[in-house]
Design a protein around this motif. Structure first.
Motif, PDB file in Angstrom:
ATOM      1  N   ASN A   1      -5.950   4.569  -4.841  1.00 40.61           N
ATOM      2  CA  ASN A   1      -7.375   4.840  -4.613  1.00 40.61           C
ATOM      3  C   ASN A   1      -8.250   3.691  -5.108  1.00 40.61           C
ATOM      4  OD1 ASN A   1      -6.846   7.329  -3.443  1.00 40.61           O
ATOM      5  ND2 ASN A   1      -7.017   8.437  -5.368  1.00 40.61           N
ATOM      6  N   GLU A   2      -7.863   3.099  -6.238  1.00 40.33           N
ATOM      7  CA  GLU A   2      -8.618   1.952  -6.764  1.00 40.33           C
ATOM      8  C   GLU A   2      -8.537   0.767  -5.806  1.00 40.33           C
ATOM      9  OE1 GLU A   2      -6.990   1.262 -10.628  1.00 40.33           O
ATOM     10  OE2 GLU A   2      -7.896   3.069 -11.506  1.00 40.33           O
ATOM     11  N   TRP A   3      -7.379   0.551  -5.239  1.00 38.48           N
ATOM     12  CA  TRP A   3      -7.214  -0.515  -4.253  1.00 38.48           C
ATOM     13  C   TRP A   3      -8.088  -0.265  -3.019  1.00 38.48           C
ATOM     14  CZ3 TRP A   3      -5.184  -5.240  -3.727  1.00 38.48           C
ATOM     15  CH2 TRP A   3      -4.327  -5.714  -4.733  1.00 38.48           C
ATOM     16  N   VAL A   4      -8.057   0.959  -2.529  1.00 34.53           N
ATOM     17  CA  VAL A   4      -8.854   1.308  -1.343  1.00 34.53           C
ATOM     18  C   VAL A   4     -10.336   1.070  -1.621  1.00 34.53           C
ATOM     19  CG1 VAL A   4      -9.581   3.196   0.179  1.00 34.53           C
ATOM     20  CG2 VAL A   4      -7.165   2.956  -0.446  1.00 34.53           C
ATOM     21  N   ASP A   5     -10.785   1.517  -2.788  1.00 31.57           N
ATOM     22  CA  ASP A   5     -12.201   1.346  -3.152  1.00 31.57           C
ATOM     23  C   ASP A   5     -12.584  -0.127  -3.220  1.00 31.57           C
ATOM     24  OD1 ASP A   5     -12.713   4.037  -3.260  1.00 31.57           O
ATOM     25  OD2 ASP A   5     -12.449   4.207  -5.424  1.00 31.57           O
TER      26      ASP A   5
ATOM     27  N   VAL B   1      -0.663  -3.867  -9.395  1.00 33.13           N
ATOM     28  CA  VAL B   1       0.231  -4.024  -8.240  1.00 33.13           C
ATOM     29  C   VAL B   1       1.347  -2.988  -8.358  1.00 33.13           C
ATOM     30  CG1 VAL B   1       1.843  -5.557  -7.050  1.00 33.13           C
ATOM     31  CG2 VAL B   1      -0.300  -6.462  -7.992  1.00 33.13           C
ATOM     32  N   ILE B   2       1.453  -2.129  -7.353  1.00 36.79           N
ATOM     33  CA  ILE B   2       2.475  -1.070  -7.372  1.00 36.79           C
ATOM     34  C   ILE B   2       3.429  -1.254  -6.202  1.00 36.79           C
ATOM     35  CG2 ILE B   2       1.122   0.654  -8.627  1.00 36.79           C
ATOM     36  CD1 ILE B   2       0.203   1.804  -5.977  1.00 36.79           C
ATOM     37  N   ASP B   3       4.633  -0.711  -6.339  1.00 38.04           N
ATOM     38  CA  ASP B   3       5.668  -0.874  -5.311  1.00 38.04           C
ATOM     39  C   ASP B   3       5.833   0.368  -4.444  1.00 38.04           C
ATOM     40  OD1 ASP B   3       6.335  -3.453  -6.223  1.00 38.04           O
ATOM     41  OD2 ASP B   3       7.484  -2.561  -7.869  1.00 38.04           O
ATOM     42  N   TYR B   4       5.265   1.487  -4.886  1.00 32.80           N
ATOM     43  CA  TYR B   4       5.358   2.736  -4.139  1.00 32.80           C
ATOM     44  C   TYR B   4       4.286   3.682  -4.651  1.00 32.80           C
ATOM     45  CZ  TYR B   4       8.451   2.874  -8.185  1.00 32.80           C
ATOM     46  OH  TYR B   4       8.983   2.700  -9.438  1.00 32.80           O
ATOM     47  N   VAL B   5       4.111   4.797  -3.950  1.00 34.12           N
ATOM     48  CA  VAL B   5       3.091   5.777  -4.341  1.00 34.12           C
ATOM     49  C   VAL B   5       3.767   7.142  -4.417  1.00 34.12           C
ATOM     50  CG1 VAL B   5       0.851   6.805  -3.813  1.00 34.12           C
ATOM     51  CG2 VAL B   5       1.323   4.435  -3.140  1.00 34.12           C
ATOM     52  N   TYR B   6       4.197   7.510  -5.625  1.00 32.26           N
ATOM     53  CA  TYR B   6       4.873   8.790  -5.821  1.00 32.26           C
ATOM     54  C   TYR B   6       4.108   9.696  -6.776  1.00 32.26           C
ATOM     55  CZ  TYR B   6       8.995   6.720  -3.562  1.00 32.26           C
ATOM     56  OH  TYR B   6       9.844   6.131  -2.674  1.00 32.26           O
ATOM     57  N   ASN B   7       3.785   9.203  -7.964  1.00 33.49           N
ATOM     58  CA  ASN B   7       3.165  10.059  -8.979  1.00 33.49           C
ATOM     59  C   ASN B   7       1.642   9.909  -9.006  1.00 33.49           C
ATOM     60  OD1 ASN B   7       2.570   7.705 -10.481  1.00 33.49           O
ATOM     61  ND2 ASN B   7       4.597   7.774 -11.454  1.00 33.49           N
ATOM     62  N   ASP B   8       1.006  10.677  -9.876  1.00 33.29           N
ATOM     63  CA  ASP B   8      -0.460  10.678  -9.948  1.00 33.29           C
ATOM     64  C   ASP B   8      -1.016   9.325 -10.358  1.00 33.29           C
ATOM     65  OD1 ASP B   8      -0.586  13.287  -9.163  1.00 33.29           O
ATOM     66  OD2 ASP B   8      -0.767  14.125 -11.187  1.00 33.29           O
ATOM     67  N   ARG B   9      -0.359   8.645 -11.276  1.00 29.22           N
ATOM     68  CA  ARG B   9      -0.841   7.331 -11.712  1.00 29.22           C
ATOM     69  C   ARG B   9      -0.870   6.344 -10.546  1.00 29.22           C
ATOM     70  NH1 ARG B   9       0.583   2.285 -13.151  1.00 29.22           N
ATOM     71  NH2 ARG B   9       2.703   2.594 -12.396  1.00 29.22           N
ATOM     72  N   GLU B  10       0.187   6.364  -9.763  1.00 26.34           N
ATOM     73  CA  GLU B  10       0.263   5.443  -8.615  1.00 26.34           C
ATOM     74  C   GLU B  10      -0.757   5.813  -7.535  1.00 26.34           C
ATOM     75  OE1 GLU B  10       4.289   6.256  -8.048  1.00 26.34           O
ATOM     76  OE2 GLU B  10       4.957   4.886  -9.642  1.00 26.34           O
TER      77      GLU B  10
ATOM     78  N   LYS C   1      -1.460   0.796   2.063  1.00 28.95           N
ATOM     79  CA  LYS C   1      -0.106   1.369   2.007  1.00 28.95           C
ATOM     80  C   LYS C   1       0.899   0.449   2.690  1.00 28.95           C
ATOM     81  CE  LYS C   1      -1.095   6.337   1.723  1.00 28.95           C
ATOM     82  NZ  LYS C   1      -1.082   7.616   2.474  1.00 28.95           N
ATOM     83  N   ASN C   2       0.481  -0.160   3.782  1.00 29.87           N
ATOM     84  CA  ASN C   2       1.361  -1.091   4.496  1.00 29.87           C
ATOM     85  C   ASN C   2       1.619  -2.331   3.651  1.00 29.87           C
ATOM     86  OD1 ASN C   2       2.951  -1.656   6.718  1.00 29.87           O
ATOM     87  ND2 ASN C   2       1.321  -2.671   7.842  1.00 29.87           N
TER      88      ASN C   2
END
Length: 511
Positions: free
Chosen positions: A157-161, A143-152, A100-101
């Motif tokens: 979660n994929e990144w964390v995994d 690569v995403i710029d924020y986490v708002y919706n379900d897709r993001e 997230k950071n």
């Protein structure tokens, strides 16, 4: 020389390498301990104590982190009194905050490139096919710029995994088994179908669920979850015929492997079946015959290709994170020359069966726990003093772990230790506890039928039902006839002569 550079000078480790990339990027990774937080999370023993590292992580000795592999393998290890605080959950929480950071600091694309570059350059980790799979999965991350919706959120979660799998490989040299399965392109679709059309609709044990299960496995484009499960049902005699059929089991395992050649459970199952295969047993009872194996064994002799096939499948499964395969490799190392020639071991011969059993045990495989405990007890007999005490405690610890998972052999062993007590050179390892022993024998009694292992019931009757003093204290209100009926039924199932004799003795005493 700068201390950080000195750490990284000789060994291009994936962990220290990433630290050097992240240092100075304003991501909260300003010293080496910050990245260690992501791999070996801090824990808190109770509300009154501060955070500290698990004993298995010794920072002064970590260059390539391989000595910590058993710690990261034990995904269910409890770090606190709260069962929710498993090592995996704490680790993933830390990784999630880190990702997230990275999103907040617009560093995600650079992180992706760094991970791929480090996997390319490392000189410590040599399993190219695992690195290639990791790189491929990392390169597919969005690569995403924020986490708002379900897709993001799914992307997060994929990144964390994937970061988690990266660290897992960095410490263990193995692919995490979840990553192994996730590579199969239809996995998510098959899991959804299996859950909705079998598990949630009917359950697996009833006939409707079983019919559906086999139909999913036998269609033109089979469901890979159903395929492997059919193999298990046939192997253990839980399928439509209620009879064991190794031939049918092998058919389903092989078909599973044809769908996904690196399926960790299918490759392990095939390796185990070949390793344990006995022509004598197959002749005595056709249910243990595998036609393809019989064609491969010529004039009663197993070829070089036979043993190489076992090792290839077992090593493939092991490298894909299968704890059962680690146990199998330990058994191969311990096998007699006639069962597995030493000349066919190859690089496996450099490994230790005890370490493989412990790795399997730490990853939660019940038979790995049992085999590691037996190794410790055997070694304890050859030593004395502090080492003997340590090995005996270690053995009991893993027997208890296996017993907690329901293995009747381990429960019986723990119950006997509680009944008799256990001490080494005057040092008490296990206190006598008749109440615990009684309840453990009872607990194992139900599971005993699953493995035709009836010693827990024999011991329960001998020590608590047929001993008048113990009966008065512990089992006066119990229904002895239930256990007597189980032993009468067992006489037709048990092949072991010692067990049969013990059953007959108990039955005679009861009469």
């Amino acid at each position: 020389m700068n201390k950080d550079n000195e750490i990284h000078k000789d060994n291009d480790t994936l962990i220290d390498g990433l630290y050097m990339k992240l240092k100075g990027q304003k991501l909260g990774i300003s010293n080496r301990e910050h990245i260690i937080d992501l791999v070996f999370p801090l824990m808190k023993a109770n509300e009154n104590e501060g955070f500290y590292r698990p004993d298995k992580y010794k920072k002064e000795s970590q260059n390539d982190f391989h000595s910590c592999s058993n710690y990261i393998l034990d995904e269910n290890a409890l770090l606190t009194d709260d069962p929710e605080d498993s090592s995996e959950k704490i680790r993933k929480k830390a990784i999630e905050e880190f990702v997230k950071n990275c999103i907040k600091k617009s560093y995600l694309n650079e992180l992706k490139n760094n991970l791929i570059e480090l996997l390319d350059k490392t000189n410590i980790h040599t399993e190219k096919f695992i690195k290639d799979k990791l790189k491929s999965k990392i390169s597919q991350l969005t690569v995403i710029d924020y986490v708002y919706n379900d897709r993001e959120k799914r992307c997060l979660n994929e990144w964390v995994d994937l970061v988690y799998y990266y660290f897992y490989y960095a410490v263990t040299d193995k692919m995490h088994i979840n990553l192994s399965f996730s590579i199969y392109p239809k996995l998510e679709e098959d899991i959804y179908e299996y859950n909705n059309q079998v598990t949630l609709m009917y359950g697996v044990s009833g006939n409707p669920g079983m019919y559906k299960l086999y139909s999913l496995a036998e269609r033109e484009n089979p469901n890979i979850i159903a395929l492997y499960e059919c193999g298990e049902l046939e192997y253990y005699g839980k399928g439509p015929t209620k009879n064991i059929s190794f031939n049918n089991a092998y058919y389903f395992y092989k078909k599973t492997k044809e769908c996904y050649c690196e399926h960790p459970l299918a490759t392990w199952s095939i390796a185990y079946m070949k390793f344990a295969y006995s022509q004598e047993k197959a002749k005595e009872n056709p249910c243990y015959r595998v036609d393809e194996f019989e064609r491969q064994i010529r004039n009663g002799k197993k070829s070089v290709e036979w043993y190489d096939s076992i090792l290839f499948n077992a090593m493939s499964s092991y490298s894909h994170g299968c704890s059962a395969a680690a146990n199998l490799l330990g058994k191969i190392l311990d096998a007699k020359e006639e069962d597995f020639p030493r000349s066919r071991l190859g690089t496996l011969g450099r490994l230790s069966s005890k370490e493989l059993y412990k790795e399997s045990a730490d990853a939660g495989y019940v038979y790995g726990c049992n085999n590691y405990a037996l190794k410790c007890l055997k070694e304890a007999k050859k030593t004395n003093n502090e080492k003997e005490i340590y090995l005996t405690r270690e053995a009991f610890k893993y027997l208890e772990k296996s017993a907690e998972m329901g293995n009747p052999w381990a429960i019986n062993k723990v119950a006997l230790y509680c009944y008799n007590g256990l001490s080494v050179n005057g040092n008490i390892i296990v206190e006598i506890d008749y109440v615990k022993s009684f309840h453990l024998f009872k607990k194992a009694g139900h599971m005993a039928m699953a493995e035709n292992y009836y010693w827990p019931i024999i011991n329960l009757l001998e020590k608590f039902f047929l001993d008048e003093t113990m009966k008065e204290k512990y089992s006066v209100n119990e229904n002895i006839n239930y256990y007597i009926d189980l032993l009468n039924q067992a006489l037709n199932k048990v092949d072991d002569e010692e067990q049969k004799m013990a059953i007959n003795n108990v039955l005679e005493r009861y009469i």
